[in-house]
Design an enzyme around this catalytic site. Sequence first.
Site, PDB file in Angstrom:
ATOM      1  N   ARG A 283       0.851  -1.179   0.000  1.00 19.25           N
ATOM      2  CA  ARG A 283       0.000   0.000   0.000  1.00 19.25           C
ATOM      3  C   ARG A 283       0.891   1.235   0.000  1.00 19.25           C
ATOM      4  O   ARG A 283       1.910   1.284   0.714  1.00 19.25           O
ATOM      5  CB  ARG A 283      -0.886   0.043   1.263  1.00 19.25           C
ATOM      6  N   GLU A 312      -4.595   7.344  -4.925  1.00 19.01           N
ATOM      7  CA  GLU A 312      -4.674   6.688  -6.234  1.00 19.01           C
ATOM      8  C   GLU A 312      -5.849   7.228  -7.035  1.00 19.01           C
ATOM      9  O   GLU A 312      -6.955   7.287  -6.503  1.00 19.01           O
ATOM     10  CB  GLU A 312      -4.790   5.171  -6.042  1.00 19.01           C
ATOM     11  N   HIS A 331      -1.399   0.122  -9.796  1.00 24.05           N
ATOM     12  CA  HIS A 331      -2.022  -0.848  -8.879  1.00 24.05           C
ATOM     13  C   HIS A 331      -2.471  -2.106  -9.640  1.00 24.05           C
ATOM     14  O   HIS A 331      -3.656  -2.441  -9.690  1.00 24.05           O
ATOM     15  CB  HIS A 331      -3.211  -0.196  -8.149  1.00 24.05           C
TER      16      HIS A 331
END
Length: 595
Positions: A283, A312, A331
């Site tokens: 993360r 994000e 991601h």
Amino acid sequence: MASLATPTLKNPSSPSLSSKPRLPSALSALHFPPSHHHRRRFLIITASASSNKPTVLVAEKLSEAGLELLKQFADVDCSYNLSPEELCTKISLCDALIVRSGTKVNREVFESSGGRLKVVGRAGVGIDNVDLSAATEHGCLVVNAPTANTVAAAEHGIALLAAMARNVAQADASIKSGKWQRNKYVGVSLVGKTLAVLGFGKVGSEVARRAKGLGMHVIAHDPYAPADRARAIGVELVSFDEAIATADFISLHMPLTPATNKMLNDETFAKMKKGVRIVNVARGGVIDEEALVRALDDGIVAQAALDVFSEEPPKPDGKLVQHERVTVTPHLGASTVEAQEGVAIEIAEAVVGALKGELAATAVNAPMVPSEVLTELKPYVELAEKLGRLAVQLVAGGSGVKNVKVSYATARAPDDFDTRLLRAMITKGIIEPISSVFVNLVNADFTAKQRGLRITEERVLLDGSPESPLESIQVQIANVESKFASAMSETGEIRVEGRVKDGIPHLTKVGSFEVDVSLEGSIILCRQVDQPGMIGTVGSILGEENVNVSFMSVGRVAPRKHAVMAIGVDDQPSKESLKRIGEVPAIEEFVFLKL
Ligand SMILES: NC(=O)C1=CN([C@@H]2O[C@H](COP(=O)(O)OP(=O)(O)OC[C@H]3O[C@@H](n4cnc5c(N)ncnc54)[C@H](O)[C@@H]3O)[C@@H](O)[C@H]2O)C=CC1
Ligand SMILES: O=C(O)C(=O)COP(=O)(O)O
């Protein structure tokens, strides 16, 4: 009397999906999730299923295989890219919500659901985008899909590690811009280098395994990882400081929690070996991104490869993303065809299971109870709720209930006897008749605390064979008055006690009167002068109204003195017939209790 030890769970087993235990309809949903170490089961109670299909909102892209599973059971609304406002509007019409990492399921979402949202399914591992406290407070179960994307994330970690070491992304961009820069993109070798895996869980250990295959020396830091798991893979567990000080490469694999937030910061970068290379597929928030830019510029960090960001998508013109020695992916850790199909199926099964009241996937915010414990406790779970329900209805006024004492008479050792489920059901039984709150295993303790309801538990240790988990449960409410004075114990509490007979819960004691009535339908309790003909008199009043009496029992103090008669009825008697019962001269007091 032994005090109640914190319950521990024993013998988790692998449940067969074909034998999914269910609770009685009044309690509804059971869920039994697998964990990544072993399969365990837990239970959650949802409202009884309505005749309509439940609605599942799928707020992020989910593989077709998962959608198909969902559609067999529910109305599925696939609405991607909802704004926070749109999500809050839609959620009040949904029983379940499925998300990935891109949707913030915050308190507002739970508040907007108006109590309808029963399950949030996270189609992946990290649940840092779901407000677990808010979910728990609203009695909403959160499940995730913890295993299906492990390999994908590990493979992406290895892909980034190798790509970073050999400047693959930069070299690719360079050629595409018309250049041929062989000297500029000389890389570093992986073989013989030390890799520190921070977070030695599912993904971390798969990364370690693969890195060893590449000839790297792998060390790991994880305060909670079992040493034998590390030993089995040939990885040495070390302290955080040792890991970061000795590593040539660092790969991050811990969850984002308050403890791991900005774990890599100016101070920790300063302790690293000069020229270290960092991979993050965990993360973004575990790295202080501004400190990373400084560490890159100062030459402490030679390169970084990042799949995840604190925000994000990250700002496209941000220093970190644009840094020449930083490789970035959007991601993508879980984004393989195989992993997405896996998580979709895993989460669909979990959500459907949760909505149906069957075995389901991993609970993130509810205690897990092994299947065999659950099966064994099933009638006691029902008994517990009904005793709570009876006890609170005996209170004059009702809402002043603050102190409840529960005694479990059992021959089981404390570590063989888990009371969380029973406590949750007693809480449910006590709170639901006097409020509009929906109580289940997820929110029982929270709801009790919020209402100032203190439930203390004690175990009365019995001799003998611990074959059945419990002999009896006693519920006492202190510091209240009762609308049925005979329900008061000698010590001044409202007291009801019950036990399970042939699988059916029975009320066996009211105050200091022994009774015996099965806890089905509803109950009338009468205190009368013990004399012949009472059963007939009351029975015929009920019979005239076609109220079926299922059970009657009389508990007396001594012959021809006071007795408490407990009458089980299938239907609710009219006010008129209750009044007539009250007018029978020998009846001193009576109360009608709904189960
Ligand atoms: N980039 C992506 O698409 C993906 C990212 N992930 C992320 O990867 C991470 C790991 O996932 P899993 O391995 O499945 O979870 P896991 O729960 O199996 O492993 C996490 C490990 O971190 C350890 N840990 C907790 N606090 C720590 C600390 N302060 N220092 C060191 N270790 C600590 C835990 O003990 C545990 O062993 C999660 O953050 C998850 O969200 C997972 C899948 C895909
Ligand atoms: O499972 C995780 O923790 C992930 O980070 C994967 O995220 P995603 O489902 O691809 O948005």
